[in-house]
Structure formats: structure tokens, C-alpha cells
Motif scaffolding. Structure first.
Motif, PDB file in Angstrom:
ATOM      1  N   TYR A  31       0.847  -1.188   0.000  1.00 38.23           N
ATOM      2  CA  TYR A  31       0.000   0.000   0.000  1.00 38.23           C
ATOM      3  C   TYR A  31       0.882   1.237   0.000  1.00 38.23           C
ATOM      4  CZ  TYR A  31       1.089   0.590   4.989  1.00 38.23           C
ATOM      5  OH  TYR A  31       1.740   0.785   6.185  1.00 38.23           O
ATOM      6  N   GLN A  35       2.302   2.660  -4.597  1.00 43.17           N
ATOM      7  CA  GLN A  35       1.412   1.664  -5.189  1.00 43.17           C
ATOM      8  C   GLN A  35       0.252   2.328  -5.946  1.00 43.17           C
ATOM      9  OE1 GLN A  35       2.050  -1.645  -5.022  1.00 43.17           O
ATOM     10  NE2 GLN A  35       3.940  -1.163  -3.905  1.00 43.17           N
ATOM     11  N   ASP A  37      -1.872   4.373  -4.692  1.00 41.85           N
ATOM     12  CA  ASP A  37      -3.044   4.508  -3.837  1.00 41.85           C
ATOM     13  C   ASP A  37      -3.573   5.940  -3.864  1.00 41.85           C
ATOM     14  OD1 ASP A  37      -3.033   1.894  -3.020  1.00 41.85           O
ATOM     15  OD2 ASP A  37      -2.426   2.281  -0.959  1.00 41.85           O
ATOM     16  N   HIS A  38      -4.853   6.065  -3.571  1.00 43.40           N
ATOM     17  CA  HIS A  38      -5.462   7.358  -3.268  1.00 43.40           C
ATOM     18  C   HIS A  38      -5.451   7.517  -1.748  1.00 43.40           C
ATOM     19  CE1 HIS A  38      -6.922   7.677  -7.411  1.00 43.40           C
ATOM     20  NE2 HIS A  38      -7.248   6.404  -7.309  1.00 43.40           N
ATOM     21  N   LYS A  39      -5.563   8.773  -1.286  1.00 44.14           N
ATOM     22  CA  LYS A  39      -5.589   9.038   0.152  1.00 44.14           C
ATOM     23  C   LYS A  39      -6.864   9.784   0.525  1.00 44.14           C
ATOM     24  CE  LYS A  39      -1.864  11.272   1.372  1.00 44.14           C
ATOM     25  NZ  LYS A  39      -0.831  11.837   2.289  1.00 44.14           N
ATOM     26  N   PHE A 114      -5.243   4.954   3.003  1.00 45.37           N
ATOM     27  CA  PHE A 114      -4.969   4.711   1.586  1.00 45.37           C
ATOM     28  C   PHE A 114      -5.984   3.723   1.017  1.00 45.37           C
ATOM     29  CE2 PHE A 114      -0.789   5.605   3.496  1.00 45.37           C
ATOM     30  CZ  PHE A 114      -0.288   6.574   2.641  1.00 45.37           C
ATOM     31  N   TYR A 115      -6.222   3.805  -0.294  1.00 42.45           N
ATOM     32  CA  TYR A 115      -7.093   2.807  -0.927  1.00 42.45           C
ATOM     33  C   TYR A 115      -6.850   2.767  -2.432  1.00 42.45           C
ATOM     34  CZ  TYR A 115      -9.941   6.856  -2.250  1.00 42.45           C
ATOM     35  OH  TYR A 115     -10.372   8.055  -2.775  1.00 42.45           O
ATOM     36  N   ARG A 116      -7.182   1.615  -3.031  1.00 38.84           N
ATOM     37  CA  ARG A 116      -7.129   1.465  -4.488  1.00 38.84           C
ATOM     38  C   ARG A 116      -7.807   0.163  -4.900  1.00 38.84           C
ATOM     39  NH1 ARG A 116      -2.339  -0.793  -2.878  1.00 38.84           N
ATOM     40  NH2 ARG A 116      -1.583  -2.656  -3.992  1.00 38.84           N
ATOM     41  N   ALA A 148      -7.889  -1.267   1.310  1.00 39.60           N
ATOM     42  CA  ALA A 148      -7.867  -0.021   2.080  1.00 39.60           C
ATOM     43  C   ALA A 148      -6.978  -0.235   3.294  1.00 39.60           C
ATOM     44  CB  ALA A 148      -9.275   0.383   2.513  1.00 39.60           C
ATOM     45  N   GLN A 167      -5.741  -3.143   7.867  1.00 46.68           N
ATOM     46  CA  GLN A 167      -6.036  -3.181   6.441  1.00 46.68           C
ATOM     47  C   GLN A 167      -7.256  -4.064   6.180  1.00 46.68           C
ATOM     48  OE1 GLN A 167      -3.287  -5.509   3.740  1.00 46.68           O
ATOM     49  NE2 GLN A 167      -2.696  -3.421   3.099  1.00 46.68           N
TER      50      GLN A 167
END
Length: 272
Positions: A31, A35, A37-39, A114-116, A148, A167
């Protein structure tokens, strides 16, 4: 002589830090910004925008094509979750969501969410291998995933640098769905608005872990939820991997759940 001692001390420290990083890498899926990821925004009780997902995720008979990543330790379907003091499942209002660690997070004071969507074939293969290991009787090849991660997030009212890292992963082959909950480091249970102590992050109404399908039948409360024992969730498991809980969630099945709530113990103790 001082220089040599200092050099050896630094080298020893570097060696001692290798093992925890390896353990972290083996439990948590990759993560972070590297990577792609969006925040989530730095906002107390905040959430992501409504996030469209490219593959429908079946959660107890209902297919969802959008979700929210909520700062307070919840991935929800259909509605945001700003609530900071948790409740046991099933919820009277029927909100469907997955709660890796539902508590009063304040990422303004520290940490990131974070997520993706997972598109990396190697990571989907790793998830497939894990699911096949835990559920060998269920044919499964992950074709989609969503991860996430709450990275060293602080609690509301904190006067310390304590942070929790955990996570949640959703994955499916379009027919069979699983959730994977990973717990790397849990240092607090409760925010001040839930009657927690600002210095310890303990007491009051502790965090809750599990999932709620939205009806009165399909739900699960991970043992220790809303008690002081939840701080030791890094030592518990239903798949014989301390710090990891895995559930099939297209249909209600709970595998290998321990019959006893773990006792509160020191973080360095081993979970049996």
C-alpha cells in the motif's frame, strides 16, 4: 573509539529492524503512494467520495458497484459512516459495511488512509494463493480486489503519538466474495469522545471489528470487540495466521473461529 561504537550501534539497529519489516510485508498487502493509492482527506470523522468499482462485489446476496472508505475504520456500501463510537452487530438501521477496526480515528492528528482497486496480476495471484490456503474446498481465483489501509492513524483527542495500522481487502471472482482483515500494529482502542483516555487511548467504548450485512441474520462480531481485549487483535485469527481474519461474504460462512475471547496480554506475548 566513540565513532566505532556509534557505527556498530547504528548497524545493530538496522539489523534489528529487518525482521519487523519482513513480518509486516508478509501480513499486509502493499500500500501507499508508490502503489498508486489514493488518500482520504485529513478530516476528523471524514470519508472518501463515493467510489465506483469496476467489478460488482456481492455482499450477502446484494451486488454493490460503489463503496466508501470511511476514516473511522469502516468500508461501507450505500452510505457514508461518520459515526465514531461503535455498536455491536447487527445494527438496527441496517447499514451494510465491513469494519476492520471501527473506532474514533482522527487522521488530522496523525496517519493516513490509503485505498485502491487492485489491478496488479501478481497481487491478485498472491490473494488467490492465500484464499486457496484458507478455503481449500472452494475453487477460487481472484479476478478483482480492493484494498484499504489505515496507516498509523491516531485517535480523537490523542495527546500521544500512538497509531494503529490495519487493512481490509475485498476480493471476488464475480461469484464468490471474500474479505481479508489484516492487523499489523494496534496501540489504541478508544477516542476521547467515546470516553477513552487522551494519554493511553484506552477505556470507554473500545473499537469494534467484524461485518454487518444489513439484515438481522448475516453479521459477525470478532471476539474482543468493544472490550479491552480488542487491542490484542494482532494475535488472534480464524485462519491460523495471527493478525489476519478472513471470511467468505457472498454467503454466510464463518471458518475456524476461536471459541474463547483472547485475554488481554502484552504486545510481545505469543497468541495461541
Amino acid at each position: 573509539m566513540k565513532f566505532s561504537f556509534a557505527f556498530l550501534f547504528l548497524m545493530l539497529g538496522a539489523v534489528m529492524n529487518v525482521q519487523p519489516e519482513r513480518e509486516k510485508a508478509s501480513l499486509l498487502y502493499p500500500y501507499g503512494l508508490d502503489q498508486h493509492d489514493h488518500k482520504n482527506p485529513k478530516l476528523d470523522d471524514g470519508t472518501s467520495q463515493q467510489l465506483p468499482i469496476t467489478v460488482p462485489f456481492t455482499f450477502y446476496g446484494k451486488k454493490h458497484q460503489t463503496l466508501y472508505v470511511n476514516n473511522n475504520g469502516v468500508i461501507s456500501f450505500g452510505t457514508r459512516v461518520h459515526q465514531y463510537t461503535p455498536e455491536p452487530f447487527p445494527l438496527a438501521d441496517g447499514r451494510p459495511f465491513v469494519a476492520p477496526y471501527w473506532g474514533d480515528v482522527n487522521n488530522v492528528l496523525g496517519g493516513d488512509i490509503f485505498y485502491r482497486e487492485i489491478t496488479d496480476p501478481a497481487l491478485l495471484e498472491r490473494i488467490t494463493k492465500n484464499i486457496n490456503q484458507y478455503f481449500p474446498e472452494i475453487p477460487f481465483t481472484a479476478t478483482w480486489g480492493f484494498v484499504a489501509t489505515w496507516d498509523h492513524v491516531a485517535y480523537y483527542g490523542s495527546t500521544t503519538n500512538k497509531g494503529n495500522t490495519f487493512q481490509a481487502v475485498l476480493t471476488t471472482n464475480t461469484k464468490t466474495s471474500f474479505i481479508i482483515l489484516n492487523y499489523w500494529d494496534i496501540q489504541w482502542t478508544t477516542g476521547v469522545a467515546s470516553d477513552g483516555d487522551p494519554e493511553t487511548g484506552l477505556g470507554g467504548t473500545p473499537a469494534h471489528a467484524g461485518f454487518n450485512s444489513g439484515d438481522d441474520t448475516h453479521f459477525y462480531n470478532i471476539p474482543g470487540s468493544e472490550t479491552e481485549a480488542i487491542i490484542n487483535i494482532t494475535k488472534t485469527s480464524n485462519v491460523n495466521v495471527p493478525g489476519r481474519w478472513v471470511f467468505q461474504v457472498d454467503d454466510f460462512k464463518v471458518t475456524g473461529v476461536p471459541t474463547e475471547v483472547p485475554k488481554v496480554a502484552n504486545r510481545n506475548d505469543c497468541w495461541l
